[in-house]
Enzyme design. Structure first.
Site, PDB file in Angstrom:
ATOM      1  N   ASP A 345      -7.872   6.704   2.406  1.00 10.32           N
ATOM      2  CA  ASP A 345      -6.975   5.855   1.619  1.00 10.32           C
ATOM      3  C   ASP A 345      -7.741   4.590   1.207  1.00 10.32           C
ATOM      4  O   ASP A 345      -8.859   4.356   1.667  1.00 10.32           O
ATOM      5  CB  ASP A 345      -5.774   5.514   2.517  1.00 10.32           C
ATOM      6  CG  ASP A 345      -4.685   4.720   1.799  1.00 10.32           C
ATOM      7  OD1 ASP A 345      -4.581   4.817   0.560  1.00 10.32           O
ATOM      8  OD2 ASP A 345      -3.930   4.009   2.498  1.00 10.32           O
ATOM      9  N   GLU A 348     -10.269   2.541  -3.593  1.00  9.34           N
ATOM     10  CA  GLU A 348     -10.525   2.146  -5.005  1.00  9.34           C
ATOM     11  C   GLU A 348     -11.742   1.212  -5.115  1.00  9.34           C
ATOM     12  O   GLU A 348     -12.383   1.238  -6.137  1.00  9.34           O
ATOM     13  CB  GLU A 348      -9.283   1.464  -5.580  1.00  9.34           C
ATOM     14  CG  GLU A 348      -8.097   2.411  -5.721  1.00  9.34           C
ATOM     15  CD  GLU A 348      -7.469   2.787  -4.376  1.00  9.34           C
ATOM     16  OE1 GLU A 348      -7.521   1.942  -3.458  1.00  9.34           O
ATOM     17  OE2 GLU A 348      -6.965   3.906  -4.244  1.00  9.34           O
ATOM     18  N   ASP A 425       0.989   5.558  -4.318  1.00 11.56           N
ATOM     19  CA  ASP A 425       2.267   4.963  -3.916  1.00 11.56           C
ATOM     20  C   ASP A 425       3.297   4.991  -5.033  1.00 11.56           C
ATOM     21  O   ASP A 425       3.581   3.981  -5.674  1.00 11.56           O
ATOM     22  CB  ASP A 425       2.043   3.530  -3.432  1.00 11.56           C
ATOM     23  CG  ASP A 425       1.180   3.488  -2.185  1.00 11.56           C
ATOM     24  OD1 ASP A 425       1.020   4.554  -1.545  1.00 11.56           O
ATOM     25  OD2 ASP A 425       0.669   2.412  -1.858  1.00 11.56           O
TER      26      ASP A 425
HETATM   27  O1  MIG Z   1      -1.585  -0.778   1.831  1.00 11.82           O
HETATM   28  O2  MIG Z   1      -1.733   3.367   5.258  1.00 11.82           O
HETATM   29  O3  MIG Z   1      -1.105   4.912  -0.420  1.00 11.82           O
HETATM   30  O4  MIG Z   1       0.156   6.455   1.525  1.00 11.82           O
HETATM   31  O5  MIG Z   1       1.032   5.124   3.845  1.00 11.82           O
HETATM   32  C1  MIG Z   1      -0.932   0.452   1.988  1.00 11.82           C
HETATM   33  C2  MIG Z   1      -0.532   2.857   4.785  1.00 11.82           C
HETATM   34  C3  MIG Z   1      -1.847   1.405   2.700  1.00 11.82           C
HETATM   35  C4  MIG Z   1      -1.360   3.142   1.110  1.00 11.82           C
HETATM   36  C5  MIG Z   1      -1.198   4.605   0.940  1.00 11.82           C
HETATM   37  C6  MIG Z   1       0.009   5.070   1.690  1.00 11.82           C
HETATM   38  C7  MIG Z   1      -0.137   4.738   3.148  1.00 11.82           C
HETATM   39  C8  MIG Z   1      -0.340   3.235   3.313  1.00 11.82           C
HETATM   40  N1  MIG Z   1      -1.496   2.793   2.514  1.00 11.82           N
END
Ligand code: MIG
Length: 708
Positions: A345, A348, A425
């Site tokens: 995650d 980016e 998200d």
């Molecule tokens: O700042 O890990 O897109 O699926 O549950 C949010 C917590 C961080 C973003 C991800 C989301 C995940 C969440 N993450």
């Protein structure tokens, strides 16, 4: 140009490139165009291509799709004028409709909750790829081989790539159909290797299930409620203070025990790993990275520090082969606790409070193995791609006998080689549920066959009605996971009413019944680049009435999915596809499924996980064409591991014929050496909106006396 000169250009001497615009074909219908002042060092080796496109022949004079290169306001521009009526598709992860004419998309990966940043004009991933389909069904594709920040705009007769980076080359592919175009794209970019079968199952996620006892409860509830499921996900709260590759000593004190419990109940466990490494002396990941000097640097050459979940973080410079090798080693002990897959995650990369939620564009990356050092502006869009490339190496190092499964939020054209995608998200809203259809189709047309949204929506709270609608449709996407944000209403199938629970169960059952067919579609994707989830127009690329259809979609080549909310949709082949049901009574939420005339769809008996699924008893849905014939395919293998690469798989052809009132289906091995089980077969004849079932019959042939 003589052939000899062209062969010289193939070695890509920069001086030769700078002299004039050069173009050549790499296979006889793939052309590579170089702008004046092309500097290979700013772009190559390209992360997009598996192999550098080779120069073979000069460009034929009649070649029609050609870029014009220009510069304006410091931007590098490629403009491609096109003739005739062309429908545009692709351009990656996008909001808005399937047909992309008249759209502008930004290519700058960004953390964008609810797709809210800049009106959703750029999202988590970038794919500098445009697909054009002409009135006659022939197709072309355009790749801007450029990772620098850019935009793509697609007007009816003009495609423009506009970049903040140096002049870039453009690759144009010509093919006779969208299907062949997808194949050509995969020949250039490489294929998605087969995922493990379990990754195709239903997956339950939340930010976050914690502590470990709650994870076990969720596992128990799935089984108690007879919701078939394969995977439970661990979001960031399993970690110790958000330190990656650690476990919270209180709440996840014994991950091995948790993972064993999940495995005993036929679940797999996927855990999150973010790129940000807590900047903290004494924390092994940070110590190793600082010792090796592995971090992305700021403009002054010091390790860049930015805030993410753990607070101040360092970021591995994934452009460096040595850093990727180090990163890969981190997975060994981690996976040894019994972790089955990894969720990357925030890649980016997301930086809290940073410019555009990321790091400064003048941060510095070192590259290596032919990649020149350069600013973040060049490498931003491939931060995620390079991360999952390293993670994949890590999973293979940890478990050489298993197919790696990695899910990534950020990625770039070509990154399907390393990871699957979820679309970030999204919002728990009807609009974003509808939006998820063209979004995943478009990703498929952009070379990423394995994607899906958070079912039920991530941000804010879903209602039971929304979850029911979304699950009924979402089970036909390539990736099927229910996920929701901290603080929102619980979103598991049982969190609402008994009706919602029933709807979700029926929908998820459908996924598992269709699993042999779905797996066969994944095999086709990995073999020849056909998306798992396809636009309806792919059923008949010459039928222009299908070109904008983006409520209904195809799963594989033979099944059309029409969500209940879709209303009237454009249907292929004059509406001759036949409705099928997979259960005695479908409720008002279930998607309408239609089968292509001429096809045979293999359906399994219901199982509660892919571990429990067998292909020895199959129901064959047969929808005959006008000639009374139909055929299909079934792909089988061990579901994991790599034996399939050396013949350990089986493709069985499913041939149906009708003679008078007798329907006969014969299974015969076509390819591969995997040993087929002894089979029991049942036929389901699909005609005139009705289904007639045969009795179960042993062997590789089954028959049915038709009533009509
Ligand atoms: O700042 O890990 O897109 O699926 O549950 C949010 C917590 C961080 C973003 C991800 C989301 C995940 C969440 N993450």
């Amino acid at each position: 140009m003589t052939k000899k000169v062209v062969m010289c250009l193939g070695s890509l001497t920069i001086a030769a490139m700078a002299m004039a615009q050069a173009a050549f074909v790499s296979d006889n219908r793939v052309a590579v165009f170089y702008p004046p002042q092309y500097d290979a060092a700013q772009h190559e080796p390209s992360p997009i291509f598996l192999h550098e496109p080779k120069a073979l022949n000069p460009l034929p004079a009649q070649w029609s799709v050609r870029p014009q290169f220009s510069k304006a306001d410091g931007k590098s521009i490629a403009t491609i004028q096109v003739e005739g009526d062309v429908d545009f598709y692709g351009t990656g992860e996008v909001t808005g409709p399937l047909r992309r004419n008249g759209r502008t998309v930004g290519l700058w990966n960004i953390d964008t909750p609810a797709y809210g940043v800049d009106g959703g004009s750029h999202l988590y991933q970038s794919h500098p790829w445009v697909m054009g389909v002409r009135a006659d069904g022939s197709a072309f594709g355009i790749i801007a081989d450029n990772t620098w920040r850019q935009t793509i705009s697609t007007l009816d007769h003009k495609v423009t790539f506009e970049s903040l980076g140096p002049a870039f080359r453009v690759v144009v592919i010509e093919r006779d159909s969208p299907r062949e175009l997808m194949k050509a794209l995969v020949e250039l970019t490489g294929s998605m290797e087969l995922p493990p079968l379990w990754a195709l199952g239903y997956q339950q996620c939340r930010f976050s299930y914690q502590p470990d006892t709650q994870v076990m409860e969720i596992a128990d509830k799935l089984r108690e409620n007879k919701i078939p499921a394969d995977v439970i996900w661990m979001d960031i709260d399993y970690m110790d203070g958000y330190r990656i590759f650690t476990f919270n000593p209180k709440e996840f004190s014994n991950p091995k025990r948790l993972n064993d419990y999940l495995h005993q109940n036929h679940f797999k466990a996927v855990y999150m790993i973010d790129p940000g490494v807590k900047a903290e002396k004494g924390y092994f990941v940070d110590d190793q990275g600082s010792f090796g000097d592995y971090w992305v640097k700021d403009k002054d050459g010091k390790p860049f520090v930015g805030d993410v979940w753990p607070g101040a973080c360092h970021f591995p410079d994934f452009t460096r082969p040595d850093v990727r090798r180090w990163w890969a080693t981190l997975y060994k002990d981690f996976m040894a606790t019994g972790i089955d897959g990894v969720w990357n995650d925030m890649n980016e990369p997301a930086v809290f409070g940073g410019p555009e939620n990321s790091m400064p564009i003048d941060n510095w990356h070192l590259g290596g193995e032919g990649v020149e050092p350069g600013p973040h502006l060049r490498f931003h869009n491939v931060f995620g791609l390079n991360m999952v490339r390293a993670s994949r190496q890590g999973l293979l190092l940890a478990n050489p006998q298993k197919r790696p499964f990695i899910l990534s939020r950020s990625n770039f054209l070509g990154g399907h080689r390393y990871a699957a995608t979820w679309t970030g998200d999204n919002l728990s809203s009807v609009d974003q549920m509808k939006l998820s259809v063209p979004m995943s189709i478009t990703l498929g047309l952009s070379g990423q066959p394995f994607s899906g949204p958070d079912i039920g929506g991530f941000c804010e709270s879903a209602t039971g009605d929304l979850l029911a609608q979304w699950t009924a449709m979402g089970v036909f996407f390539p990736f099927v996971r229910n996920h929701s944000i901290k603080g929102s209403a619980q979103q598991e199938p049982w969190a609402f009413t008994p009706e919602v629970l029933d709807v979700c169960r029926t929908a998820i059952n459908r996924r598992y019944l269709l699993m042999p067919y779905v797996y066969t579609a994944f095999r086709e994707a990995s073999d020849c680049g056909m998306p798992v989830m396809r636009p309806v127009f792919m059923a008949d690329a010459k039928d222009r009435s299908l070109r904008s259809e983006d409520k209904a979609f195809l799963l594989g080549g033979d099944l059309m999915v029409i969500p209940q909310w879709a209303g009237a949709v454009a249907e292929p082949e004059k509406g001759t596809w036949q409705p099928i049901t997979l259960e005695e009574k479908a409720d008002r939420y279930q998607a309408v499924l239609k089968q292509r005339p001429g096809s045979v769809i293999p359906v399994a008996n219901l199982a509660q996980s892919t571990t429990d699924m067998r292909t020895d008893s199959l129901t064959l849905y047969v929808c005959l064409d006008n000639e009374g014939k139909a055929c299909g395919q079934l792909y089988e293998d061990d579901g994991d591991g790599f034996a399939y690469r050396t013949g350990g798989y089986l493709i069985t052809s499913l041939e149906a014929t009708r003679t008078k009132k007798r329907l006969t289906v014969t299974l015969s091995p076509q390819e591969g050496q995997w040993t087929a089980p002894e089979r029991t077969l049942r036929l389901a004849s699909v005609a005139n909106g009705k289904i007639q079932y045969s009795a179960w019959q042993k062997g590789n042939t089954a028959t049915l006396k038709l009533k009509h």
